[in-house]
Write an enzyme that holds these catalytic residues in place. Structure first.
Site, PDB file in Angstrom:
ATOM      1  CG  ASP A 112      -8.812 -12.401  -5.619  1.00 23.68           C
ATOM      2  OD1 ASP A 112      -8.532 -13.909  -5.078  1.00 23.68           O
ATOM      3  OD2 ASP A 112      -8.555 -11.676  -5.364  1.00 23.68           O
TER       4      ASP A 112
ATOM      5  CG  ASN B  77      12.427  -7.355   3.633  1.00 24.38           C
ATOM      6  OD1 ASN B  77      13.578  -6.947   4.175  1.00 24.38           O
ATOM      7  ND2 ASN B  77      11.529  -7.200   3.128  1.00 24.38           N
TER       8      ASN B  77
ATOM      9  CG  LEU C  51      17.173 -20.519   2.974  1.00 26.27           C
ATOM     10  CD1 LEU C  51      15.991 -21.046   1.833  1.00 26.27           C
ATOM     11  CD2 LEU C  51      18.284 -20.480   2.308  1.00 26.27           C
ATOM     12  CB  ALA C  52      18.219 -21.559   8.566  1.00 22.01           C
TER      13      ALA C  52
ATOM     14  CB  THR D 111      -2.322  -3.396   0.867  1.00 21.86           C
ATOM     15  OG1 THR D 111      -0.768  -4.402   1.410  1.00 21.86           O
ATOM     16  CG2 THR D 111      -2.294  -2.958  -0.140  1.00 21.86           C
TER      17      THR D 111
ATOM     18  CE1 TYR E 109       6.120 -10.591  -2.402  1.00 19.85           C
ATOM     19  CE2 TYR E 109       7.750  -9.123  -1.137  1.00 19.85           C
ATOM     20  CZ  TYR E 109       6.576  -9.545  -2.448  1.00 19.85           C
ATOM     21  OH  TYR E 109       5.659  -8.519  -3.009  1.00 19.85           O
TER      22      TYR E 109
ATOM     23  CB  ALA F  35      -2.545 -12.722  -8.504  1.00 22.59           C
ATOM     24  N   GLY F  36      -0.559 -12.090  -6.149  1.00 21.76           N
ATOM     25  CA  GLY F  36       0.684 -12.018  -5.421  1.00 21.76           C
ATOM     26  C   GLY F  36       0.431 -12.442  -3.722  1.00 21.76           C
TER      27      GLY F  36
ATOM     28  NE  ARG G 123      -6.192  -9.329  -0.129  1.00 17.87           N
ATOM     29  CZ  ARG G 123      -6.266 -11.029   1.098  1.00 17.87           C
ATOM     30  NH1 ARG G 123      -7.387 -11.437   1.722  1.00 17.87           N
ATOM     31  NH2 ARG G 123      -4.602 -11.280   1.163  1.00 17.87           N
TER      32      ARG G 123
END
Ligand code: NAD
Length: 442
Positions: free
Chosen positions: A233, A341, A290-291, A383, A347, A282-283, A212
């Site tokens: 996939d 981010n 983080l906390a 997406t 990520y 793929a990801g 996809r």
């Protein structure tokens, strides 16, 4: 997820309202289609400084109409400014003199390409002047508007011919969502495909995450350009995967790329003469600050997006599965890996890791295996991944770019297909953002 704002501001009442309220009015991009494969008008070829290259022959081969003089009243769909000979501040004045009279008369969706030289570490005057071109092009990209784009193409000595595939890509609707990029072309053997409309004919490609989104578009675009595609996939996506592969006359490989034997299983699925194009698409995201991020959210993202990419690339290179000269490894980074981010330490770390992999491996893979290694860094692409982003952040992601809108999966796919071409062997170690010149990480 449809972009209602873009649709509204391109309707008659919406245009009126946006003008009255001083709101941005992005121009819907013109992408490649079989009916509309090229630029509409002529390309202007200009020179600043004493050129160290000769792109005229390459431009002539593209089939575009090329002018070297600006005839009054002629609108151009592209400008190629050869600034390879700009070696000092005085010559930068010639850049201004060449483009200042031209920018006002460019067609909508026009392409501006500045050809530069690689900054010389032993000549700080040349390096200053050539680096100046980067700031110039990135600023011009922000000014042009109306779907126009600007790029800096740095040519290493002897790389005018190998730049052909890149010039063809950038001077076409295929690069609609690529702007403000600096791309370096190295000297390499120049190969031209028999048919530039099917440059991947006879090549085999494997695309991960192809069931996809961007991966399905990549598989479709590589197949359109002539490649035989193996679509990979996770087994849970087998039905969608089989459908994508079936439509393209390709094959499906249901496999989790984090499996310890993924490299062996990919190698076993390849034709006897090996693989030309390996696209790591793929990801996953597992966002948390983080906390609040438990270890499993961290490790799953790092493993899919980076660990598996490193392991499978290493395995296929060591096994000699990637074909010499036409072998291409293409990773998928992200502007999050450049800008960072909130909520995406995992990520962004994984995507920055992809950039590190490309920069380190590219020269060695070229020397030892005759394989190039590059990555795309998509910005905001429409997406399922971005449809899940909260409304306000989604809107900001779309508008905070020179082109004022999100990209489509096909924009990333077109960029990957250019990098995948056998004619792109001069493009190595590059990270090309497909982000409409997003302000993030710019
Ligand atoms: P998506 O979630 O729509 O598709 C990703 C695909 O990867 C899915 O089909 C999924 O099943 C597959 N996949 C996930 N884990 C896998 C595994 N272990 N083994 C095999 N396949 C696996 O995502 P997308 O938006 O199409 O993104 C594709 C790539 O582009 C990702 O690497 C993503 O990080 C990157 N990217 C996307 C955007 C964007 O705006 N959408 C921006 C920057 C980067």
């Amino acid at each position: 997820m449809p972009d209602h704002y873009l649709r509204l501001t391109n309707s008659r009442p919406g245009r009126f309202l946006a003008r009255r309220l001083g709101l941005p009015q992005p121009t819907p991009l013109r992408r490649w289609s079989a009916e509309h494969p090229g630029l509409d008008g002529p390309v202007l070829h200009l020179t600043a400084g004493r050129s160290t290259t000769d792109p005229a022959a390459v431009l002539a081969r593209t089939g575009l109409t090329v002018h070297t003089d600006r005839a009054p009243g002629t609108r151009h769909s592209g400008v190629v400014l050869d600034a390879t000979g700009v070696t000092d501040v005085a010559a930068l004045g010639e850049v201004h003199a060449a483009l200042h009279p031209v920018v006002r008369d460019l067609d909508d969706h026009a392409r501006v390409i500045v050809l530069g030289a690689v900054p010389d570490p032993l000549d700080h005057h040349q390096a200053a002047a050539q680096q100046a071109l980067e700031g110039f092009v990135r600023s011009l990209g922000k000014e042009l508007g109306k779907g126009r784009t600007a790029q800096l193409l740095r040519l290493a000595p002897g790389s005018a011919d190998p730049a052909e595939s890149t010039l063809r890509f950038l001077l076409s609707p295929r690069s609609a969502f690529v702007s403000g990029q600096v791309i370096e072309i190295g000297a390499s053997r120049h190969t031209a495909p028999d048919d530039w409309t099917r440059p991947l004919a006879g090549r085999t490609a494997l695309v991960t995450g192809a069931a996809r989104g961007i991966g399905a578009a990549v598989a479709g675009t590589l197949a359109r350009d002539g490649a035989q595609v193996i679509c990979l996939d996770v087994p849970q996506a087998e039905t969608d995967l089989a459908e994508v592969a079936g439509q393209l006359g390709g094959s499906a490989l249901p496999l989790d790329i984090t499996a310890s034997d993924a490299g062996e299983r990919i190698a076993a699925a390849l034709p006897a003469d090996g693989l030309d194009i390996l696209v790591h698409n793929a990801g996953i995201t597992r966002d948390r600050r983080l906390a609040n991020m438990p270890g499993d959210r961290w490790s799953s993202v790092l493993d899919v997006n980076l660990g598996a990419v490193l392991r499978t690339t290493d395995h296929l290179l060591a096994a000699g599965a990637l074909r010499r000269d036409t072998g291409r490894v293409i990773g998928t980074a992200s502007i999050a890996g450049i800008a960072g981010n909130t909520g995406q330490t995992n990520y962004a770390a994984s995507k920055a890791g992809v950039i590190g992999l490309v920069r380190s491996l590219a020269p060695r893979a070229a020397d030892r295996h005759g394989v190039t290694v590059n990555a795309v860094a998509p910005g905001f692409i429409e997406t399922r991944m971005t449809a899940a982003v909260p409304l306000f952040i989604r809107e900001a992601g779309r508008r905070m770019s020179s082109l004022g809108q999100g990209g489509r999966p096909v924009d990333v796919a077109e960029t990957i297909s250019w990098l995948a071409s056998p004619a792109s062997s001069g493009v190595n170690g590059q990270i090309v953002r497909v982000c409409g010149q997003s302000l993030l990480g710019a």
